[in-house]
Design an enzyme around this catalytic site. Sequence first.
Site, short mmCIF file in Angstrom:
data_model
loop_
_atom_site.label_atom_id
_atom_site.label_comp_id
_atom_site.label_asym_id
_atom_site.label_seq_id
_atom_site.Cartn_x
_atom_site.Cartn_y
_atom_site.Cartn_z
N ARG A 96 0.69 -1.28 0.00
CA ARG A 96 -0.01 0.04 0.00
C ARG A 96 0.80 1.26 0.10
O ARG A 96 0.71 2.11 -0.75
CB ARG A 96 -1.02 0.05 1.21
N LYS A 131 1.03 25.04 -4.30
CA LYS A 131 -0.31 24.43 -3.98
C LYS A 131 -0.12 22.81 -4.02
O LYS A 131 -0.52 22.04 -4.92
CB LYS A 131 -1.40 24.79 -4.90
N LYS A 163 2.98 39.75 -4.61
CA LYS A 163 1.70 39.60 -5.05
C LYS A 163 0.86 40.70 -4.72
O LYS A 163 1.24 41.60 -3.83
CB LYS A 163 1.12 38.11 -4.51
N GLU A 195 3.11 40.65 -9.31
CA GLU A 195 1.81 40.19 -9.69
C GLU A 195 1.02 41.43 -10.47
O GLU A 195 1.06 42.55 -9.56
CB GLU A 195 1.11 39.47 -8.70
N ASP A 217 -2.65 37.76 -13.61
CA ASP A 217 -3.45 37.49 -12.71
C ASP A 217 -4.76 37.51 -13.28
O ASP A 217 -5.25 38.68 -13.10
CB ASP A 217 -3.15 37.70 -11.17
#
Length: 283
Positions: A96, A131, A163, A195, A217
């Site tokens: 597994r 992410k 950002k 950004e 963006d």
Amino acid sequence: MDESVERLIESALREDIGSGDLTSLYFVPEERRATAFVVAREAGVFSGGELGLEVLHRVDPAIQASLLVADGDRIAEGAYLMKLEGPARSILTAERTMLNFMQRMSGVASATRQYVDAVRGTNTQILDTRKTIPGWRLLDKRAVLDGGGTNHRMGLYDRVMVKDNHLMAASDPVVLQTAIKRLKEEHPQVEVELEADRLEQVQIFLGLEGVNYILLDNMSLTDLAQAVKMRGEATTPLLEASGGVTLKTVAGIAATGVDFISVGAITHSVKAMDLALDFTRSE
């Protein structure tokens, strides 16, 4: 192998085996030997083979295993990916955890390849993001490479990304230029990305020195194409499109001429590939 990956393997084995594999201990004779194959139940791109071998070795060095395909190979449904021979108990104990690593990584590689194929014929590269599953970043990004994608920054330490939330605190061009100059003096090897969600910002950022990338963006296709036009014949800064990218939209985004498209879905929403371990003979 990176220490963080070694720790992840050890943690995964402790999590699954705990004080011992009671099923194999009580229901599989100690002397029983077996031959088994890892088989693909669906087509895709294989990744994680070396991790699978490492799991097997850590469970029992007596397991003899060999890869029948390489990481990054396209595989068909029904393909044999790995051959295992050795103590049946040990193979079952490792099954597994070994499959978990390979299924996840193959899923990421397969999803990445779909996006890469969708933009084939353009000069646009598919990027991953941060992410990722905590603790899995190196493996997720390795799988992206196996799928033909390109790695974005690994973390907060190897590229500056200013950002929208950072710009809320400091958006004045003079302040930005001063910060970029200071960073380049103290960390000359670190690249800078800013950004922009409006073309007005793109125009400002194009006038700053030391900017390596501009992140576009959630812009419309029209605005993306305009941003590329605004850069003109210059080769820098490179332009990255981001925001809600899907397989249906990625080709149109690439057609605008951007250099990169970042896709969070290839790591944060990936479906594990269906792989199985089939025993063929026992002694």
